[in-house]
Design an enzyme around this catalytic site. Structure first.
Site, PDB file in Angstrom:
ATOM      1  N   SER A   1       0.902  -1.116   0.063  1.00  0.00           N
ATOM      2  CA  SER A   1      -0.151   0.005   0.011  1.00  0.00           C
ATOM      3  C   SER A   1       0.833   1.360  -0.056  1.00  0.00           C
ATOM      4  O   SER A   1       2.390   1.019   0.065  1.00  0.00           O
ATOM      5  CB  SER A   1      -0.805   0.027   1.145  1.00  0.00           C
ATOM      6  N   LYS A   2       0.297   2.457  -0.089  1.00  0.00           N
ATOM      7  CA  LYS A   2       1.158   3.657  -0.248  1.00  0.00           C
ATOM      8  C   LYS A   2       1.887   3.781   1.088  1.00  0.00           C
ATOM      9  O   LYS A   2       2.995   4.212   0.937  1.00  0.00           O
ATOM     10  CB  LYS A   2       0.310   4.911  -0.268  1.00  0.00           C
ATOM     11  N   ARG A   3       1.715   3.175   2.297  1.00  0.00           N
ATOM     12  CA  ARG A   3       2.539   3.433   3.365  1.00  0.00           C
ATOM     13  C   ARG A   3       3.713   2.682   3.133  1.00  0.00           C
ATOM     14  O   ARG A   3       4.839   2.953   3.879  1.00  0.00           O
ATOM     15  CB  ARG A   3       1.675   2.822   4.584  1.00  0.00           C
TER      16      ARG A   3
END
Length: 323
Positions: free
Chosen positions: A219-221
Site C-alpha cells: 500500500s502507499k505506506r
C-alpha cells in the site's frame, strides 16, 4: 503486476510462444481509462513487449454471453432472482447457525428465466474435489462443497471475470496462466467452468505476492509501489526489471541479468513459494550497474527528459566528465 507480467514474458519467450496482453475490464467501476493507461505505460517502459494488440475483455462481452446462453440451455447454469439483500440476510443467518456463508442454491432447480435484476449462476458440482498441479505450488485441491454457485452474468448484462477469462483463454488458445497467488481461490471455479464448456485445461502457476517490509499487502505506506514511480525517481527500466526478476527467483549467485539471459535461464522450478518483500532501496544497486553500462549520450538524453518533466528545460546545465 509488473513482476507477474515479467514472469509471463520470460516463459513465453523461452518456450517460443506468444505473450498476450489482455486488459480484463469487465468491472466498469474499477476499470478506468487511467487504470488501463497505467498498465500500458508501465509495460512499455519496462520493455515487456507483448505480441499483437492489447485485447480488451469488455469488447468480447457478446462472445461471453453466447457461451452463457449455451450453458443455460444445457442446464449447466441458471437464472437467479434472489436480491442482494435476500442473499446477505440468508448468509448472515447461516453464519449465526454455524453454517457456510455461501449462496444456498435457492433458485438452482426452479427453471427461472430472465427478469429485471436477475443474474445467471453457474451450476457447479456439489460433490467431490477439484484440483490441479500448480507449476509453482505443486498439488492444490479444493472440496467442491466449499464452492458456491458463482454468478457468471451480472444483473446489468455484463459477464463476470471468472466466466470471461475462461472463455477468452479457451478461444485464444492460452496454454499457461501465470498470475498472483491471490487468484488461487478463483482457479477451482474456473477449472469447473472449463470442464462444463468442454475446454482443454491450461497449466496454472501462482506466483507468491510481493509484500511490504511488515509482511502485509503493498500500500502507499510502503513507499513507491507503482512501476512509474520508479521512472519518476530517475531509475533506469533495466534496473527495475533486474530487481523484479530476482524477487523470488534465482539462478545460482548471479545478480545481473540481461533480457536475453532472463529468457534463456528462466524456469518456474526456481520461483520461490514464499512471498517476496519489497525493499524500495534495493533497485539502487542494479541501477548503478546499468548507469555505468549506458553510453553517456543516452544518459544525457534521459537526463533531459527527466528535467523536462520538472519544468527545468530552460535551466543552464553543464556536464563535466571525461573526454
Amino acid at each position: 503486476g509488473a513482476r507477474t507480467a515479467l514472469v509471463n514474458a520470460r516463459l513465453a519467450r523461452k518456450l517460443g510462444g506468444r505473450f498476450v496482453l489482455r486488459i480484463e475490464d469487465t468491472d466498469a467501476m474499477r476499470s478506468t481509462a487511467e487504470f488501463t493507461e497505467a498498465i500500458l505505460s508501465a509495460m512499455t517502459w519496462l520493455n515487456l513487449d507483448w505480441d499483437g494488440e492489447p485485447i480488451y475483455q469488455s469488447q468480447r462481452a457478446d462472445i461471453h454471453r453466447q457461451y452463457i446462453q449455451k450453458m443455460v440451455e444445457e442446464g449447466k447454469a441458471y437464472w437467479c432472482h434472489c436480491t442482494p439483500e435476500e442473499i446477505e440476510e440468508r448468509r448472515q443467518k447461516a453464519l449465526a447457525e454455524g453454517g457456510k456463508p455461501k449462496y444456498d442454491g435457492r433458485c438452482r432447480n426452479l427453471n427461472l428465466g430472465p427478469a429485471p435484476g436477475a443474474v445467471v449462476r453457474f451450476k457447479g458440482s456439489e460433490e467431490g474435489e477439484t484440483g490441479w498441479n500448480d507449476l509453482i505450488k505443486g498439488p492444490v485441491v479444493f472440496s467442491n462443497a466449499e464452492l458456491d454457485d458463482l454468478i457468471i452474468l451480472k444483473s446489468d448484462g455484463m459477464p463476470t471475470y471468472n466466466l470471461a477469462v475462461v472463455v477468452d483463454d479457451m478461444t485464444m488458445g492460452i496454454t499457461h496462466i501465470i498470475r498472483g497467488d491471490d487468484h488461487v481461490n478463483n482457479t477451482p471455479r474456473q477449472i469447473l467452468l472449463y470442464q462444463a464448456l468442454g475446454g482443454e485445461l491450461p497449466q496454472f502457476a501462482h506466483v507468491p505476492m510481493i509484500l511490504g517490509a511488515d509482511k502485509t499487502r503493498l500500500s502507499k505506506r510502503h513507499g513507491a509501489t507503482s512501476v512509474m514511480a520508479y521512472k519518476e525517481m530517475g531509475y533506469l527500466p533495466q534496473a527495475l526489471v533486474n530487481y523484479l526478476a530476482r524477487l523470488g527467483w534465482s539462478h545460482g549467485d548471479q545478480e545481473i541479468f540481461s533480457l536475453e539471459e532472463m529468457k534463456e535461464l528462466f524456469d518456474l522450478a526456481h520461483v520461490g513459494r514464499s512471498a517476496g518483500d519489497l525493499k524500495p532501496e534495493k533497485p539502487k544497486w542494479p541501477h548503478s550497474h546499468y548507469t555505468q553500462e549506458t553510453p553517456l549520450n543516452e544518459l544525457a538524453e534521459l537526463a533531459w527528459t527527466y528535467l523536462d518533466t520538472r519544468g527545468c528545460r530552460n535551466t543552464e546545465v553543464g556536464v563535466v566528465g571525461k573526454k
